[in-house]
Design a protein around this motif. Structure first.
Motif, PDB file in Angstrom:
ATOM      1  N   SER A 107       7.258  -4.980  15.208  1.00  0.00           N
ATOM      2  CA  SER A 107       6.562  -5.994  15.743  1.00  0.00           C
ATOM      3  C   SER A 107       7.160  -7.325  15.022  1.00  0.00           C
ATOM      4  N   PHE A 108       7.405  -7.359  13.914  1.00  0.00           N
ATOM      5  CA  PHE A 108       8.179  -8.804  13.420  1.00  0.00           C
ATOM      6  C   PHE A 108       9.633  -8.983  14.142  1.00  0.00           C
ATOM      7  N   SER A 109      10.456  -7.731  14.394  1.00  0.00           N
ATOM      8  CA  SER A 109      11.742  -8.045  14.956  1.00  0.00           C
ATOM      9  C   SER A 109      11.561  -8.395  16.531  1.00  0.00           C
ATOM     10  N   GLY A 110      10.435  -7.660  17.156  1.00  0.00           N
ATOM     11  CA  GLY A 110      10.546  -7.988  18.513  1.00  0.00           C
ATOM     12  C   GLY A 110       9.667  -9.364  18.893  1.00  0.00           C
ATOM     13  N   GLY A 111       8.783  -9.353  17.918  1.00  0.00           N
ATOM     14  CA  GLY A 111       8.122 -10.929  18.049  1.00  0.00           C
ATOM     15  C   GLY A 111       9.168 -12.148  17.897  1.00  0.00           C
TER      16      GLY A 111
ATOM     17  N   SER B  35      17.320   0.147  12.554  1.00  0.00           N
ATOM     18  CA  SER B  35      16.405   0.808  13.754  1.00  0.00           C
ATOM     19  C   SER B  35      14.988   0.024  14.028  1.00  0.00           C
ATOM     20  N   ALA B  36      14.623  -0.649  13.418  1.00  0.00           N
ATOM     21  CA  ALA B  36      13.391  -1.605  13.735  1.00  0.00           C
ATOM     22  C   ALA B  36      13.697  -2.718  14.780  1.00  0.00           C
ATOM     23  N   VAL B  37      14.865  -3.123  14.256  1.00  0.00           N
ATOM     24  CA  VAL B  37      15.359  -4.193  15.110  1.00  0.00           C
ATOM     25  C   VAL B  37      15.940  -3.784  16.397  1.00  0.00           C
ATOM     26  N   VAL B  38      16.508  -2.680  16.791  1.00  0.00           N
ATOM     27  CA  VAL B  38      16.881  -2.062  17.925  1.00  0.00           C
ATOM     28  C   VAL B  38      15.739  -1.626  18.788  1.00  0.00           C
ATOM     29  N   THR B  39      14.738  -0.898  18.101  1.00  0.00           N
ATOM     30  CA  THR B  39      13.471  -0.620  18.834  1.00  0.00           C
ATOM     31  C   THR B  39      12.757  -1.688  19.041  1.00  0.00           C
ATOM     32  N   GLY B  40      12.609  -2.601  18.056  1.00  0.00           N
ATOM     33  CA  GLY B  40      11.767  -4.133  18.531  1.00  0.00           C
ATOM     34  C   GLY B  40      12.170  -4.629  19.602  1.00  0.00           C
ATOM     35  N   TRP B  41      13.322  -4.864  19.734  1.00  0.00           N
ATOM     36  CA  TRP B  41      13.958  -5.412  20.865  1.00  0.00           C
ATOM     37  C   TRP B  41      13.745  -4.652  22.205  1.00  0.00           C
ATOM     38  N   LEU B  42      13.959  -3.462  22.372  1.00  0.00           N
ATOM     39  CA  LEU B  42      13.693  -2.428  23.021  1.00  0.00           C
ATOM     40  C   LEU B  42      12.139  -2.496  23.841  1.00  0.00           C
TER      41      LEU B  42
ATOM     42  N   GLY C 115      16.504   7.297  14.969  1.00  0.00           N
ATOM     43  CA  GLY C 115      17.259   6.172  14.328  1.00  0.00           C
ATOM     44  C   GLY C 115      16.935   5.780  13.241  1.00  0.00           C
ATOM     45  N   GLY C 116      16.223   6.640  12.249  1.00  0.00           N
ATOM     46  CA  GLY C 116      15.852   6.309  10.764  1.00  0.00           C
ATOM     47  C   GLY C 116      14.859   5.303  10.502  1.00  0.00           C
ATOM     48  N   MET C 117      13.814   5.664  11.077  1.00  0.00           N
ATOM     49  CA  MET C 117      12.704   4.736  10.716  1.00  0.00           C
ATOM     50  C   MET C 117      12.105   4.931   9.457  1.00  0.00           C
ATOM     51  N   PRO C 118      11.339   4.119   8.789  1.00  0.00           N
ATOM     52  CA  PRO C 118      10.917   4.612   7.486  1.00  0.00           C
ATOM     53  C   PRO C 118       9.756   5.733   7.626  1.00  0.00           C
ATOM     54  N   ARG C 119       9.427   6.356   6.439  1.00  0.00           N
ATOM     55  CA  ARG C 119       8.118   7.477   6.788  1.00  0.00           C
ATOM     56  C   ARG C 119       7.118   6.914   7.015  1.00  0.00           C
ATOM     57  N   SER C 120       6.683   5.747   6.685  1.00  0.00           N
ATOM     58  CA  SER C 120       5.415   4.969   6.976  1.00  0.00           C
ATOM     59  C   SER C 120       5.401   4.735   8.523  1.00  0.00           C
TER      60      SER C 120
ATOM     61  N   ARG D 247       0.785  -1.090   0.056  1.00  0.00           N
ATOM     62  CA  ARG D 247      -0.137  -0.093  -0.073  1.00  0.00           C
ATOM     63  C   ARG D 247       0.838   1.281   0.060  1.00  0.00           C
ATOM     64  N   THR D 248       1.838   1.152   0.696  1.00  0.00           N
ATOM     65  CA  THR D 248       2.639   2.405   0.976  1.00  0.00           C
ATOM     66  C   THR D 248       3.866   2.608  -0.290  1.00  0.00           C
ATOM     67  N   ARG D 249       4.108   1.446  -0.759  1.00  0.00           N
ATOM     68  CA  ARG D 249       5.291   1.368  -1.917  1.00  0.00           C
ATOM     69  C   ARG D 249       6.578   1.945  -1.466  1.00  0.00           C
ATOM     70  N   VAL D 250       6.562   1.712  -0.052  1.00  0.00           N
ATOM     71  CA  VAL D 250       7.998   2.171   0.459  1.00  0.00           C
ATOM     72  C   VAL D 250       8.997   1.047   0.818  1.00  0.00           C
ATOM     73  N   ARG D 251      10.069   1.082   0.393  1.00  0.00           N
ATOM     74  CA  ARG D 251      11.062  -0.059   0.453  1.00  0.00           C
ATOM     75  C   ARG D 251      11.995   0.270   1.657  1.00  0.00           C
ATOM     76  N   PRO D 252      11.911  -0.540   2.761  1.00  0.00           N
ATOM     77  CA  PRO D 252      12.881  -0.101   3.849  1.00  0.00           C
ATOM     78  C   PRO D 252      14.123  -0.413   3.484  1.00  0.00           C
ATOM     79  N   THR D 253      15.070   0.586   3.935  1.00  0.00           N
ATOM     80  CA  THR D 253      16.453   0.224   3.606  1.00  0.00           C
ATOM     81  C   THR D 253      17.212  -0.493   4.836  1.00  0.00           C
ATOM     82  N   ALA D 254      18.551  -0.818   4.775  1.00  0.00           N
ATOM     83  CA  ALA D 254      19.081  -1.643   5.675  1.00  0.00           C
ATOM     84  C   ALA D 254      19.183  -0.751   6.827  1.00  0.00           C
ATOM     85  N   ALA D 255      19.373   0.775   7.090  1.00  0.00           N
ATOM     86  CA  ALA D 255      18.903   1.634   8.252  1.00  0.00           C
ATOM     87  C   ALA D 255      17.880   1.292   8.832  1.00  0.00           C
ATOM     88  N   ASN D 256      16.942   1.478   8.110  1.00  0.00           N
ATOM     89  CA  ASN D 256      15.429   1.240   8.386  1.00  0.00           C
ATOM     90  C   ASN D 256      15.338   0.077   9.265  1.00  0.00           C
ATOM     91  N   TRP D 257      15.788  -1.129   8.877  1.00  0.00           N
ATOM     92  CA  TRP D 257      15.751  -2.499   9.472  1.00  0.00           C
ATOM     93  C   TRP D 257      16.426  -2.460  10.667  1.00  0.00           C
TER      94      TRP D 257
END
Length: 337
Positions: free
Chosen positions: A213-217, A92-99, A199-204, A80-90
């Motif tokens: 959610s995926f990383s934290g799960g 940040s998602a892993v760090v924040t998902g864990w915390l 920390g560079g999360m995606p714009r969506s 829906r968003t057509r956003v392709r997450p970058t390595a930096a986005n992932w």
């Protein structure tokens, strides 16, 4: 609903701050419904977690909840968003998902084995105070105003009251192990919230939540495996109330509740949105009393007044002009998202 343009609003068109525009649609039926959803749904997640951990180990419960949300939402939002997450986005998602989810929500789920759901929700409001402390201690942080310092003192005094002398106020004190885990969960949630803003999360925003959610799960399920929870876990032993609680957390707590929260962030002011932090523990206390036979003692009432007063002082204190819009936004608590 028609809105009258005041001189202040007219002057904003000339480059001055607009003071009324953020309120223009603040009382539409959809906005009110979204507020009600955030108040009631997130307030009820604490009881749902309490029911869930009765027959599902806490790390597995939280892991299944967030992994399912991530797996369902991520492909839908990518499309829906057509956003392709970058390595930096992932990253940040892993760090924040864990915390946020592994330590934060996982800690809340574990604590609810020994701490009543209403008390858990009350203690989780301390996230607002930990956010101030973390934002102060980080490099280039902001020193809190005297009003905020008073709120910090009151907040921790309220926690001390909950774990004070036994039998005071007609109830036993709260289990120290549960309080310690909840304080760690709140601290981790505050760290993750501050990090996510820089920390560079995606714009969506929703796509970022799906990635978190995926990383934290995944982290929660791995922790459940390493801690031995899966060794003692059998699907046949899970009660139907726990299955219903898990489904409720996924659909209403995470998907609908979070969507409503992001909607009111766009349509209302940060000060109004932040009121959920005051309403949720009240809802949780009432639901715990009605459906889980949790006792609302004099100790609980006094501690609730002290802690919620502290939260009011913190969220209503004047802040510096932020460098980014997200610095103004209140963040959900670890028992809710």
């Amino acid at each position: 609903m028609a809105t009258t343009i005041t001189p202040k609003e007219t002057s904003a068109k000339a480059g001055k701050p607009l003071e009324r525009s953020v309120y223009a649609h603040a009382t539409t039926p959809l906005v009110l419904a979204a507020f009600a959803a955030v108040y009631l749904l997130w307030g009820s997640t604490y009881l749902a977690i309490r029911v869930g951990v009765e027959t599902v180990p806490p790390l597995i419960l939280a892991g299944l909840r967030h992994f399912t949300v991530g797996v369902i939402l991520y492909p839908i939002l990518r499309w829906r968003t057509r956003v392709r997450p970058t390595a930096a986005n992932w990253r940040s998602a892993v760090v924040t998902g864990w915390l946020l989810l592994f330590v934060g929500n996982g800690g809340v789920s574990w604590a609810e084995q020994i701490v009543p759901s209403g008390i858990t929700a009350l203690l989780v409001t301390m996230v607002s105070l930990w956010l101030v402390i973390v934002d102060w201690l980080r490099p280039g942080g902001v020193r809190p105003a005297p009003k905020v310092v008073l709120g910090l003192v009151l907040g921790f005094a309220g926690v001390a009251l909950l774990v004070g002398p036994s039998h005071w106020g007609g109830s036993e004190r709260i289990d120290l192990r549960g309080v310690a885990v909840l304080m760690i969960a709140c601290f981790a949630w505050a760290c993750g919230s501050i990090y996510s803003k820089h920390g560079g999360m995606p714009r969506s925003a929703l796509l970022g939540v799906a990635m978190q959610s995926f990383s934290g799960g995944v982290a929660l399920l791995l922790a459940g495996l390493l801690s031995g929870e899966f060794h003692h876990f059998h699907f046949a032993a899970v009660s139907w109330p726990s299955w219903v609680a898990l489904a409720y957390l996924i659909v209403f707590g995470s998907c609908i509740g979070l969507s409503a929260y992001l909607y009111i962030l766009q349509k209302s002011t940060a000060a109004r949105v932040a009121t959920y932090a005051l309403v949720n523990p009240v809802v949780a206390l009432i639901l715990g009393w009605l459906f889980a036979e949790e006792i609302i003692s004099l100790r609980t009432v006094i501690a609730a007044v002290v802690i919620l007063t502290a939260v009011v002082l913190v969220i209503t204190a004047p802040h510096r002009a932020p460098a980014r819009k997200t610095d103004l936004e209140p963040v959900p608590a670890p028992g809710e998202v």
